[in-house]
Design a protein around this motif. Structure first.
Motif, mmCIF file in Angstrom:
data_model
loop_
_atom_site.group_PDB
_atom_site.id
_atom_site.type_symbol
_atom_site.label_atom_id
_atom_site.label_comp_id
_atom_site.label_asym_id
_atom_site.label_seq_id
_atom_site.Cartn_x
_atom_site.Cartn_y
_atom_site.Cartn_z
ATOM 1 N N VAL A 1 0.973 -0.823 -0.300
ATOM 2 C CA VAL A 1 0.381 -0.098 -0.144
ATOM 3 C C VAL A 1 0.753 1.177 0.014
ATOM 4 C CG1 VAL A 1 -2.217 1.180 1.361
ATOM 5 C CG2 VAL A 1 -1.777 -0.990 1.204
ATOM 6 N N VAL A 2 0.491 2.524 -1.046
ATOM 7 C CA VAL A 2 1.345 3.696 -0.195
ATOM 8 C C VAL A 2 -0.175 4.552 -0.818
ATOM 9 C CG1 VAL A 2 3.179 2.210 -2.207
ATOM 10 C CG2 VAL A 2 1.147 3.576 -3.048
ATOM 11 N N PRO A 3 0.889 5.301 -0.355
ATOM 12 C CA PRO A 3 -0.717 6.700 -0.530
ATOM 13 C C PRO A 3 -1.233 7.160 -2.107
ATOM 14 C CG PRO A 3 1.660 7.854 0.040
ATOM 15 C CD PRO A 3 1.778 6.525 -0.299
ATOM 16 N N ALA A 4 -1.951 7.494 -2.073
ATOM 17 C CA ALA A 4 -2.913 6.563 -3.396
ATOM 18 C C ALA A 4 -2.747 7.436 -4.646
ATOM 19 C CB ALA A 4 -4.797 6.724 -3.183
ATOM 20 N N GLU A 5 -2.308 9.135 -3.919
ATOM 21 C CA GLU A 5 -1.664 9.576 -5.076
ATOM 22 C C GLU A 5 -0.215 9.393 -5.689
ATOM 23 O OE1 GLU A 5 -0.139 11.323 -0.656
ATOM 24 O OE2 GLU A 5 -1.979 10.874 -2.133
ATOM 25 N N ARG A 6 0.095 8.311 -4.933
ATOM 26 C CA ARG A 6 1.660 7.754 -5.872
ATOM 27 C C ARG A 6 0.981 6.190 -6.755
ATOM 28 N NH1 ARG A 6 6.400 9.370 -2.267
ATOM 29 N NH2 ARG A 6 7.014 8.235 -4.060
ATOM 30 N N ILE A 7 0.124 5.948 -6.734
ATOM 31 C CA ILE A 7 0.114 4.904 -7.514
ATOM 32 C C ILE A 7 -0.109 4.587 -8.703
ATOM 33 C CG2 ILE A 7 -2.502 5.294 -8.363
ATOM 34 C CD1 ILE A 7 -0.916 1.832 -6.118
ATOM 35 N N SER A 8 0.516 5.659 -9.356
ATOM 36 C CA SER A 8 0.738 5.191 -10.553
ATOM 37 C C SER A 8 2.350 5.423 -10.794
ATOM 38 C CB SER A 8 0.309 6.345 -11.807
ATOM 39 O OG SER A 8 -0.914 6.393 -12.377
ATOM 40 N N GLU A 9 2.844 6.394 -9.475
ATOM 41 C CA GLU A 9 4.177 5.847 -9.892
ATOM 42 C C GLU A 9 4.702 4.737 -9.236
ATOM 43 O OE1 GLU A 9 7.785 8.355 -6.450
ATOM 44 O OE2 GLU A 9 5.967 9.012 -7.073
ATOM 45 N N LEU A 10 4.401 3.855 -8.651
ATOM 46 C CA LEU A 10 4.366 3.078 -7.567
ATOM 47 C C LEU A 10 4.304 1.706 -8.805
ATOM 48 C CD1 LEU A 10 5.080 0.502 -5.470
ATOM 49 C CD2 LEU A 10 2.894 -0.061 -5.965
#
Length: 941
Positions: free
Chosen positions: A404-413
């Motif tokens: 799980v990562v901050p939702a706004e960074r999901i594309s980056e992940l």
């Protein structure tokens, strides 16, 4: 003289003996088949237990817990075994809660229910749905996972955005502590005298309260900052409760994975079912746009927001699911309407407008209809096991699957992960709950290859460290730590907070017997990996168990499709040590229909039975193959059926035939309760001599009717109806020579005899454009002849025949001729459809339903469990009548709920079983008979 050699009993057998004395003989198993089946769950691990206890009460649970603690034996609680982290397997005692599967109490007004942990989520929601309610959390494994596992892992699922995780929806738990004492774990006010009494009675709770108070600052500092987390123990939720003056005990136990106590029931909070729902697929041209679009789409308050990246779309097959070739990612969006004032179509327009701001490969696909919505979800829900079809060696391996990562960074992940695995040259599926930043990562690896194994170990450490360091995320969102993430719990939280976790574990489980190695462990994740199984095609996901009628009755893994796969493919398998389970399978093919990985467990069972064919069945089937003699015998029985088919005579026959029946199976009997079909004094072929070619006569029709045994020998009107319907469509069928299709013959292991009859059928059906069937089992068997003759000279002919086989409902649906039906009927008859297992396995599901829904005078109702086996399965209702009646009981309840006056089906055995099990509550008819009735009604006008 030499001393005699002592033969000491194995410890496991002594353990099982002790447990049987404590909880009852039938609830404890320690035979080879049981231990083999329970050695796996849906994870990558294998651990063989020493005994399995199938608990049925709280008394069983505390007796088992006390025994395990006294002797220091590891104890692992288990529900459906759909866990991906290995927390449902162990080396000691498996405590299976599957038989604790009831909805105990429901409060519709206050929207809560008391539920036992063995209930399947889908079945719980089916019961709740009758009252307009549901349990919000919905893992993708909802068709087969059980509440106990959801509680243990703090599951959530695609609709977390709206309903939260399990932790947010539990009001109370009944917990058996290591002492064997029971705890009512709920939220207690700190000023409540009951709280003081509780602290006085249970030292671990006093220790916990003190630990929380003394370490409040540390707990606050180390709290994960992401939207969801199931890693470690939830001291954060407990600390929040204390700040509100509340000791919120469910927060501790939900997500504890059986390491602190065992559940016997839960009081869960419920939500109203949405009045309407829309589901949409949005295909993005660029991955970066997905991350930008998500915050805008979240403004619509979606209940679900799921992502599948390009790798995932490639792996599951874009064409199969209608996904454009150039899509870099696909979003699945779901919006609910709770009140009459919400306009979903307006919401759909807003969603489309938002989506069009970005580069899409096509307009969003929007569905409002339930069937269409389920189709859009199909790829997502079956994604993991479907990956098993990708490569015969490289399998989907869960080792970094739940970050799980901050939702706004999901594309980056996602971009980071794609680049990482591209560098490793490893295929990978990346998907998950993008609305809250929860990604599921499934690389495809051959762990038996040293190079791939090293890539797995490298990826495990590098990805987890990157998620924690670069993204400030969590290694676990909803699947639990289990074995696979236990070694990284300390890294995530730091040694000081991890030490608090250890202290909590030691306080509640001082002897360390409750699910050891789970959550709190320093062992490497590679311990206990099942290298042998990971080279096999089965995903052990348990989708097959969800539809297996035997598992539905016995609720024991050794009596289940997944368990049978493990047993019959095990290197130590022998028929003698597994006969009990190998002979239990109905060969209903439900597992084959449900399996996304394409595994046919029933066929593996048939392969094993073929190694030990039943001798008595062989005598019967060889007699049947002598058509003239066999038909004379049947006509003799038919002539005197009014005499021998009476209650007193049937009871006498049941008694007299027992020695004969036991040679078929220990459980076989000709039960007096079995409603036998009327045998025909004139067989179908006798009644239609004009449809039978004489020797040397050329074929006059392009269509053959493969009537099978039942339509020929039974006086039930089914064969006559099929012929009448074909004639109405301008077809005069022929009845070429034919033998039994082979289904019942192969079921008893006589594959050579089945092939002998199949060769006759191949030859006699070779000259026809279409071969029409009315029997579900005949339909499937004829289509399966290529498998029967795989690698043999007859395979080409078998493949040609399989393409020409058409069930009567398919024929009617496809026919250009549309005979007249009565346009209206004075009274409407409510008709439900029982979908015969073999017809479903043959791919015929929609046509019978569509035909029934279009018949005049018919009010078609889709009954619950229409696609579940009724338990007839050819001769199974003779082979094990008692079990078959336990199976049909579920179908009887479904018919009752539907209010149907007539149940239509396409299987002779199903018709017998339904007539026996429904006790006259509804009439049972073949689909062809209802079609014929409609045509005849038009003729009478």
């Amino acid at each position: 003289m030499t001393a005699p050699i002592l033969i000491l009993p194995e410890r496991s057998h002594a353990m099982a003996s002790d447990l049987r004395a404590a909880v009852g003989t039938e609830k404890v198993k320690d035979d080879y088949s049981t231990l083999t089946a329970y050695a796996v769950d849906a994870s990558i691990y294998r651990m063989t237990p020493q005994a399995v206890v199938l608990v049925e009460s709280e008394k069983d649970i505390d007796a088992t817990v006390r025994y395990a603690v006294q002797r220091g034996i590891p104890l692992t609680p288990r529900a459906a075994g759909t866990n991906l982290t290995g927390s449902a397997i162990g080396s000691g005692i498996i405590l299976d809660v599957s038989r604790l599967n009831r909805l105990l109490e429901l409060n519709r007004e206050e929207r809560w229910a008391r539920v036992q942990p063995g209930i399947v989520l889908a079945e719980l929601n089916t019961q709740l749905g009758q009252h307009g309610l549901m349990f919000g959390p919905d893992p993708s494994s909802g068709d087969m996972c059980k509440l106990g596992g959801m509680l243990a892992n703090n599951s959530s699922g695609p609709h977390t955005l709206r309903y939260g995780a399990v932790n947010d929806n539990v009001a109370a738990l009944r917990v058996c502590l290591q002492s064997g004492e029971w705890l009512d774990a709920k939220a207690y006010g700190l000023s409540d005298p009951n709280c003081a009494d509780l602290l006085k009675a249970h030292r671990p709770l006093r220790d916990l309260q003190l630990l929380l108070q003394e370490n409040a600052t540390l707990i606050a500092q180390r709290r994960p900052t992401v939207s969801k987390n199931s890693c470690g123990y939830n001291l954060f939720g407990l600390a929040d409760g204390l700040a509100r003056g509340c000791f919120d005990l469910p927060k501790l136990f939900v997500g504890s994975e059986g390491t602190l106590g065992l559940f016997s029931e839960a009081t869960i909070r419920l939500v109203e079912k949405p009045r309407a729902t829309l589901t949409a697929l949005i295909h993005f041209h660029r991955l970066e746009d997905v991350g930008d679009a998500v915050p805008k789409l979240l403004e619509l308050s979606p209940s679900a927001l799921e992502v599948m990246d390009a790798n995932t779309l490639n792996l599951i097959g874009r064409a199969k699911h209608g996904i454009p070739a150039e899509a870099a990612a696909t979003l699945l969006v779901e919006l609910d309407a709770d009140g009459a004032g919400i306009d979903l179509r307006a919401q759909a327009e807003r969603m489309t407008d938002i989506s069009r701001r970005y580069r899409l490969t096509s307009d969003p696909v929007v569905a409002f209809d339930l069937q269409q919505r389920e189709q859009l979800w199909k790829a997502r829900k079956a994604l993991y096991p479907t990956l098993y079809r990708f490569d015969p060696r490289k399998k989907p391996i869960n080792f970094v699957d739940d970050v799980v990562v901050p939702a706004e960074r999901i594309s980056e992940l996602i971009r980071y992960l794609e680049e990482f695995f591209a560098g490793q040259r490893v295929p990978v599926a990346i998907f998950g709950h993008i609305g809250n930043g929860n990604a599921h990562i499934i690389p495809l690896l051959d762990v038996n290859d040293q190079n791939d194994f090293q890539k797995m170990v490298q990826g495990y450490h590098e990805i987890h460290q990157t998620v924690l360091g670069r993204f400030g995320g969590s290694i676990c969102g909803e699947h639990g730590d289990g074995r696979v993430r236990a070694e990284y719990v300390k890294t995530m939280f730091g040694p000081e907070l991890y030490d608090l976790f250890v202290r909590v574990k030691q306080s509640f489980d001082p002897s360390g017997v409750l699910n050891p190695g789970i959550k709190i462990s320093d062992r490497p994740f590679t311990d206990h990996i099942d290298y042998v199984r990971l080279s096999k095609p089965c995903a052990t996901c348990a989708k097959c168990n969800a539809v297996c009628p035997i598992y539905d009755v016995f609720q024991s893994e050794d009596m289940s499709s997944r368990g049978w796969f493990e047993i019959v493919t095990d290197k130590n398998y022998s028929y003698l040590n597994s006969k009990r389970v190998v002979e239990a399978c109905l060969n209903c093919k439900s597992c084959r229909s449900a399996c996304p990985a394409g595994v046919d467990v029933s066929q593996l069972i048939l392969d094993r039975r073929a190694e030990h064919p039943n001798k008595m069945a062989g005598v019967i089937f060889r007699f049947q193959a002598q058509s003239a003699r066999f038909e004379r015998f049947l006509k003799f029985l038919a002539r005197y059926q009014p005499m021998w088919d009476r209650p007193l005579m049937r009871r006498l026959l049941d008694h007299l035939t027992k020695p004969f029946m036991r040679r078929l199976a220990e459980t076989a009997r000709l039960s007096p309760q079995l409603v036998l079909p009327r045998l025909a004094r004139r067989h179908l072929r006798d009644r239609y001599p004009e449809l039978i070619l004489q020797a040397g006569q050329a074929s006059r029709s392009p269509v053959a009717y493969f009537h099978g045994c039942a339509a020929n020998y039974f006086d039930d009107g089914v064969g006559d109806a099929v012929i009448a319907v074909l004639r109405k469509h301008g077809v005069v069928p022929e009845l070429p020579p034919q033998r039994c299709s082979g289904t019942p013959i192969e079921t008893y292991g006589h594959r050579a005899l089945a092939k002998e009859g199949a060769r006759v059928n191949l030859a006699s059906m070779a000259g026809y454009d279409k071969v029409v069937t009315g029997c579900a089992s005949c339909t499937l068997m004829l289509k399966d002849y290529p498998t029967l003759f795989a690698g043999e000279p007859e395979q080409a002919a078998a493949q040609a025949l399989a393409k020409r086989v058409t069930h009567i409902s398919e024929f009617v649906s496809q026919s250009p001729v549309k005979p007249a039906m009565a346009s209206s009927q004075p009274t409407r008859c409510k008709v439900a459809y029982h979908s015969s297992c073999h017809l479903r396995a043959a791919g015929v599901t929609k046509e019978p339903r569509a035909i029934l829904a279009g018949l005049p005078g018919v009010e078609y109702v889709e009954m619950p469990d229409a696609d579940r086996c009724a338990g007839g399965a050819g001769t199974y209702l003779v082979k094990d009548f008692e079990t078959s009646q336990r199976i049909v009981e579920r179908k009887r309840r479904a018919v009752e709920l539907s209010g149907a006056e007539v149940v239509a089906t396409s299987c002779p055995a199903c018709m017998i079983q339904l007539r026996t099990g429904l006790h006259g509550a509804a009439e049972v008819k073949h689909v062809a008979q209802l079609i014929q009735d409609a045509y005849d009604a038009a003729d009478r006008l």
